[in-house]
Design a protein around this motif. Structure first.
Motif, PDB file in Angstrom:
ATOM      1  N   GLU A 243       0.837  -1.199   0.000  1.00 30.13           N
ATOM      2  CA  GLU A 243       0.000   0.000   0.000  1.00 30.13           C
ATOM      3  C   GLU A 243       0.875   1.253   0.000  1.00 30.13           C
ATOM      4  O   GLU A 243       0.625   2.209  -0.751  1.00 30.13           O
ATOM      5  CB  GLU A 243      -0.922   0.002   1.221  1.00 30.13           C
ATOM      6  CG  GLU A 243      -2.071  -0.994   1.145  1.00 30.13           C
ATOM      7  CD  GLU A 243      -3.041  -0.818   2.295  1.00 30.13           C
ATOM      8  OE1 GLU A 243      -3.630   0.286   2.409  1.00 30.13           O
ATOM      9  OE2 GLU A 243      -3.214  -1.764   3.076  1.00 30.13           O
ATOM     10  N   GLU A 246       2.463   2.455  -3.296  1.00 31.25           N
ATOM     11  CA  GLU A 246       1.623   3.113  -4.297  1.00 31.25           C
ATOM     12  C   GLU A 246       1.977   4.583  -4.453  1.00 31.25           C
ATOM     13  O   GLU A 246       1.638   5.208  -5.447  1.00 31.25           O
ATOM     14  CB  GLU A 246       0.149   2.986  -3.904  1.00 31.25           C
ATOM     15  CG  GLU A 246      -0.415   1.573  -3.990  1.00 31.25           C
ATOM     16  CD  GLU A 246      -0.473   1.067  -5.417  1.00 31.25           C
ATOM     17  OE1 GLU A 246      -0.848   1.857  -6.319  1.00 31.25           O
ATOM     18  OE2 GLU A 246      -0.126  -0.103  -5.642  1.00 31.25           O
ATOM     19  N   ASP A 252       1.995  12.366  -5.923  1.00 33.07           N
ATOM     20  CA  ASP A 252       1.041  11.441  -5.311  1.00 33.07           C
ATOM     21  C   ASP A 252       0.491  11.966  -3.986  1.00 33.07           C
ATOM     22  O   ASP A 252      -0.223  11.233  -3.289  1.00 33.07           O
ATOM     23  CB  ASP A 252       1.707  10.078  -5.060  1.00 33.07           C
ATOM     24  CG  ASP A 252       2.115   9.386  -6.343  1.00 33.07           C
ATOM     25  OD1 ASP A 252       1.453   9.609  -7.369  1.00 33.07           O
ATOM     26  OD2 ASP A 252       3.103   8.621  -6.322  1.00 33.07           O
TER      27      ASP A 252
END
Length: 284
Positions: A243, A246, A252
């Motif tokens: 996770e 990512e 991001d």
């Protein structure tokens, strides 16, 4: 056959607690040298991660000053994070920067027509407080007789006061957690670095030191307490790492904040400021 030298990529993300603005965030990260997250690095690098203590005045400002001081001085002094006299000198230098900074801040408040209130003076007299995690990463060039050879691995040193954590991963599985090794070990009153603590021997005594070696494919994650506790309490640590993977750069950040808020909504993550640094070691 010769192999290309190994390199590292470094990125970091900092996000405020839900309901706060980025300007109110009391977590701070400084990475040196200051490169883009997609630049290959082959030289030494340092990181300072600090979590300001909300109950103290100007905690975010002290966290930023302390993180920068740690990164700058660790970059100049390769042995600083081994402890001893070098670390005590760093601690004295960091504390010594606070009063000049505070004097300038006070003057700016007066110039803006917002002089300090009496209760602010009282709080500031107690000092500001933050945790500290400082890391230095160096290319490992092997024996001195082979000093010109390209590095294939990397060595790291870390110093920690409080509960901001370093995680060393290999094949995305945890090799080492420092200084907190289990979720239940997080307390409500971590050790803190005070802006007016001139007892540098005591600061050094309370600071923990460690080191390790990274190979191509390894990763380091540095995180402040809320995210560190989430990872250490994850029922599936490998899935938790995936996770985190990512989010690979500053573009991001919005998705990272949405992910954090999802964890908070499911009561899997304490609502606190979050800082994370990711160091990827590549090569063969």
């Amino acid at each position: 056959m010769t192999h290309p030298p190994s390199c590292v990529y470094v990125t970091h993300l900092v996000a405020p607690k839900y309901g706060s603005t980025p300007a109110e965030c009391e977590d701070a990260v400084v990475v040196l040298p200051d490169h883009s997250h997609d630049d290959m690095l082959r030289e030494p690098l340092t990181v300072g991660v600090c979590d300001g203590a909300t109950e103290s005045a100007l905690a975010k400002d002290w966290a930023r000053l302390l993180a920068r001081s740690a990164a700058e001085q660790a970059l100049r002094q390769p042995d600083l994070l081994a402890g001893g006299a070098a670390f005590e000198q760093f601690a004295a230098s960091a504390v010594g920067q606070w009063e000049p900074w505070l004097a300038q801040y006070t003057q700016e408040r007066v110039a803006d027509g917002r002089p300090l209130k009496w209760y602010e003076h009282t709080k500031l007299a107690e000092g500001a407080f933050a945790t500290l995690l400082a890391v230095r990463v160096d290319p490992d060039r092997g024996p001195r007789t082979d000093a010109a050879a390209p590095a294939q691995g990397w060595r790291w040193r870390a110093a920690a006061l409080g509960d901001s954590c370093l995680f060393h991963l290999r094949d995305d599985r945890l090799l080492k957690a420092f200084p907190v090794a289990a979720a239940e070990d997080f307390g409500t009153v971590p050790d803190l670095f005070g802006s007016r603590n001139h007892d540098v021997a005591l600061l050094a005594h309370r600071t923990r030191f460690t080191e390790g070696e990274c190979l191509p494919g390894d990763r380091l994650f540095l995180a402040t307490d809320a995210l560190a506790a989430w990872y250490l309490s994850a029922p599936d640590p490998l899935a938790a790492v995936r996770e985190l993977l990512e989010f690979s750069g500053p573009d991001d950040l919005d998705d990272f904040v949405d992910w954090l808020n999802g964890l908070r909504k499911r009561q899997q993550l304490r609502n606190d400021d979050v800082a994370v640094v990711r160091v990827d070691f590549e090569g063969r």
